[in-house]
Scaffold this motif. Sequence first.
Motif, PDB file in Angstrom:
ATOM      1  N   GLY A 115       0.828  -1.375  -0.023  1.00 51.73           N
ATOM      2  CA  GLY A 115      -0.098  -0.121  -0.010  1.00 51.73           C
ATOM      3  C   GLY A 115       0.160   1.556   0.484  1.00 51.73           C
ATOM      4  N   SER A 166      -7.428  -4.130   2.957  1.00 48.61           N
ATOM      5  CA  SER A 166      -6.752  -3.350   2.672  1.00 48.61           C
ATOM      6  C   SER A 166      -5.650  -2.622   1.282  1.00 48.61           C
ATOM      7  CB  SER A 166      -6.130  -2.640   4.352  1.00 48.61           C
ATOM      8  OG  SER A 166      -4.867  -2.563   4.023  1.00 48.61           O
ATOM      9  N   SER A 178      -7.407  -3.120  -2.031  1.00 49.35           N
ATOM     10  CA  SER A 178      -8.147  -1.681  -3.000  1.00 49.35           C
ATOM     11  C   SER A 178      -6.432  -0.696  -3.192  1.00 49.35           C
ATOM     12  CB  SER A 178      -8.233  -0.628  -1.692  1.00 49.35           C
ATOM     13  OG  SER A 178      -7.919  -1.315  -0.198  1.00 49.35           O
ATOM     14  N   PHE A 179      -5.324  -0.869  -2.391  1.00 47.46           N
ATOM     15  CA  PHE A 179      -3.737  -0.199  -2.298  1.00 47.46           C
ATOM     16  C   PHE A 179      -2.852  -0.539  -3.758  1.00 47.46           C
ATOM     17  CE2 PHE A 179      -4.381   0.599   2.155  1.00 47.46           C
ATOM     18  CZ  PHE A 179      -5.410   2.337   2.094  1.00 47.46           C
ATOM     19  N   MET A 225     -15.626   3.895  -0.885  1.00 49.88           N
ATOM     20  CA  MET A 225     -14.791   3.674   0.133  1.00 49.88           C
ATOM     21  C   MET A 225     -14.559   5.150   0.836  1.00 49.88           C
ATOM     22  SD  MET A 225     -11.739   2.020  -1.575  1.00 49.88           S
ATOM     23  CE  MET A 225     -10.115   2.618  -0.864  1.00 49.88           C
ATOM     24  N   HIS A 239      -5.607   9.630   3.260  1.00 52.76           N
ATOM     25  CA  HIS A 239      -5.938   8.452   2.215  1.00 52.76           C
ATOM     26  C   HIS A 239      -6.961   7.724   1.875  1.00 52.76           C
ATOM     27  CE1 HIS A 239      -3.717   5.550  -0.092  1.00 52.76           C
ATOM     28  NE2 HIS A 239      -4.376   4.992   0.275  1.00 52.76           N
ATOM     29  N   GLU A 262      -9.312   4.816   2.070  1.00 59.68           N
ATOM     30  CA  GLU A 262      -9.434   3.746   2.602  1.00 59.68           C
ATOM     31  C   GLU A 262     -10.901   2.688   2.721  1.00 59.68           C
ATOM     32  OE1 GLU A 262      -8.990   4.168   7.367  1.00 59.68           O
ATOM     33  OE2 GLU A 262      -6.718   4.071   6.738  1.00 59.68           O
ATOM     34  N   ARG A 263     -10.659   1.883   2.852  1.00 62.25           N
ATOM     35  CA  ARG A 263     -12.131   0.951   2.271  1.00 62.25           C
ATOM     36  C   ARG A 263     -12.548   0.773   2.994  1.00 62.25           C
ATOM     37  NH1 ARG A 263     -12.980  -3.772  -1.242  1.00 62.25           N
ATOM     38  NH2 ARG A 263     -10.910  -3.382  -1.691  1.00 62.25           N
ATOM     39  N   PHE A 321      -3.205   9.717  -5.733  1.00 62.66           N
ATOM     40  CA  PHE A 321      -3.750   8.475  -5.083  1.00 62.66           C
ATOM     41  C   PHE A 321      -3.833   7.247  -6.364  1.00 62.66           C
ATOM     42  CE2 PHE A 321      -6.090  11.575  -3.035  1.00 62.66           C
ATOM     43  CZ  PHE A 321      -5.593  11.966  -2.456  1.00 62.66           C
ATOM     44  N   ILE A 325      -4.318   3.409  -5.399  1.00 61.69           N
ATOM     45  CA  ILE A 325      -5.663   3.089  -4.838  1.00 61.69           C
ATOM     46  C   ILE A 325      -6.438   2.842  -6.151  1.00 61.69           C
ATOM     47  CG2 ILE A 325      -8.204   4.558  -4.051  1.00 61.69           C
ATOM     48  CD1 ILE A 325      -5.596   4.591  -2.520  1.00 61.69           C
ATOM     49  N   SER A 378      -5.371  -1.135 -10.013  1.00 62.33           N
ATOM     50  CA  SER A 378      -4.942   0.685  -9.786  1.00 62.33           C
ATOM     51  C   SER A 378      -4.118   1.259 -10.863  1.00 62.33           C
ATOM     52  CB  SER A 378      -4.231   0.828  -8.753  1.00 62.33           C
ATOM     53  OG  SER A 378      -2.822   0.361  -8.774  1.00 62.33           O
TER      54      SER A 378
END
Length: 814
Positions: A119, A185, A188-189, A224, A232, A234-235, A425, A428, A435
């Motif tokens: 991340g 997490s 998603s990152f 998100m 930042h 986050e989920r 981002f 993300i 991403s």
Amino acid sequence: MQTNKPSVASIFAPKTPAPKNPIPSSSPAFGTPAHTLKPFAVTPPTKATILPILLPPATLRPLAFRTFTKKHSLTLTSSALQELATFIGRHCGSGWREEGLAEKVLEEVAKSWKNRSGGVIVDGASKELKDILKTLEGNMSGGRIATGRELSRQNSLTLDAGLESDHTNTRLGLRPLVSLTREDSQTSFGMSALGVAEEDHDDDGLNDPRKWLKVISAFEQPRMLYNVSKKHFERDPSKPSLMPPASHKTTMFRNRYNVIHQRLLRNESFQSSSVATTKGPPSLKRSSSSVLTTQQTHKITPIANLLGRHGTHHMLLGLLSILPTGNLAINDLTGTISLDLSHAVAIPEDSAWFTPGMIVLVDGVYEEEEESTGKGLSGSTGIGGIIGGRFQGFFIGQPPCEKRKVTLGVSGPDGGPDHTIGGGFGWIDFLGVGSERAVGPKMRKLEQRLLRSSPPDQDVPSRGRIVILGELTLDQPRALEALRKILTIYATEPEGASPMAFVLTGNFTQYAVMAGGGASGGSVEYKEHFDALASVLADFPTLLQSATFVFVPGDNDGWASSFSGGAAVPLPRRGVPDMFTSRVRRAFATANAELGSNSNNGGGEAIWTSNPSRLSIFGPSHEIVVFRDDMSARLRRTAVRLNSSSSHPDADDETESQQKKTKDKKNPPPTDDDIEMSTSTPDPTPADEDETMDIDPSSSSSLPYDIRTARRLVKTVLDQGYLCPFRQSVRPVHWDHGSSPLHLYPLPTALVLVDPSAPPFCITYEGCHVVNPGPLLVPGRRGVGRWVEYTLGSAGGAGSGTGTGTGRVRECLF
């Protein structure tokens, strides 16, 4: 204190000094002397043991910021900085700065962290960082990394089997499909399941661009939330519900405010300089120069800080709302204050709508209550955080929009300074397809290979096209005739060059038939309409075999219309139930069965998705938002009237609109089967310009009414970055699904806003191409059908992954 281990030569060396003339050894095999010769003696290390030092984290912070944030777009927490400072001070000693030892260690740690997909937030308490430092400690000698290549190989991720061995330690950050076994997490990152091998795919099915099209429902999109402390996304760990607690409503509005606030602070107009000297208070009013100088930076004041500052000039960022007394107010996270816009002017003038429910910028002066002014006291904070007095607004404007490539922190194709302040981002995964920084470059290469496999020919249409049909009212027989004519045009195109997708949007009936009376409540008639649609689609098996048909419902469709009666339903709303669309699915199954199993195309499909929904093509390279709503009419009904240079701008607009409708009725129908709209549609401009939509009042006043209305609508929606900028009573929103599905952040590459109350248009604004096909049947012109044809942007011309396609409004006779 750490000491070096004795070398092998020192263990076997004699304890007495060697003679000057050593006697050779009697060993015939090696012929070596009995004692070590001076020319071949192993010299001891020039430097003694590394002496550990106590390195303060504040001293290491500038170097760590340049390595992690500037170079690798990573964010270090205070605990991670403490861990790195302790590690470097112990193993690099006093030479961490002069000999550049710390920089090499930080570089290797950053690369290893990205290889592990940890991340963008490097946390000191994470297991990944401790494992990296432990592995790095075993590969250091004398403060230097001795086996950097082996270390990189140990920390590199395992890619697909098709990659060559020398590409094993490349830091692509891709994760294979089998490794995505948990949703945390890091997913998603990091990256998603869009890992693509470097070599060409032998499967012909993957060579079809349609195979890289994914329809993402609003209820499937990752939720998100923006973390203010970590800066930042986050989920959201909570489970969504249609009846959540009241605190989730506060979270929805708070998240929406935080996203716009951080976007605004990253804008260069709100970046203060330490050497600039301001002359007078900043204002939203546009200066004569198009370039903002260092003396024109703005500053946002929290509403709670207005107490005791009577008569001072401020700029507020807040949510327009209506008090129980009926007065207009503005509120932020700190408080609420009554707002007076009787003398306010929009900046730029007449360029956007302002309705309660929008987050706006207001520039003006704070005035205390009359009774407290004479005493020299400030207004007090009342119930609900309402501050006494009022805020006299002079200028009001929308928060500036932010380009997609700026949000993702990706530089432009020419390498220009288009980086956003703070990194961006890019790591993300907003859609769950990977991403931008992980799979974006590989997807663009794949797109360029698939869409440009054949030499360019003007006569052969592109495969990367999406046909967008507006309001398709199936209870009107003429709508089915227009649909048949449009499908006939595309069915006659060469094989392999037909559009990859068709988007059909509701309302699929003129009225909310599900709320009708009778024994069936209108459900039987509703199903018969889709059966008629299936009979029309069955006449074009080639299109059903080679394209994806996406159906987006409206407010009059089931089941939502059964309790709304045609009024605005909560967003997002689910697709049409399967019980009404079974005949349409059967038509696709029959067409695919005729295609045969020997074809690698796989056949077409019908997808009944939500409203709004998203189309992802080649991962994050193309994000298309499809939204069906009468937004223009709702904005006109709820907008706040502001001062304008013209006496009655709305009346002039209405008069001009009536003149246009009368002119359309008098015009005879077109004689060509395929006509390009050129009167009411502005020419699309390249997406790489700063602003392709001119919003200067002096130049826009001479434009036709339709173009001015379209530009006003586009600027309002994209600047808000939200698909439903209204009050809950005007347009309700599901609290747990109102964050990500309705947000336009980062900006999509294209926005399909199906609004029959607005004129059809194709406009590019801040790199986002917005199209509106309007209704399928052109009002006032019998026998004319209208739709929009959207072509994907060039992969070669969009080196930053933000290539914008082009749309054109087309018409036909039926």
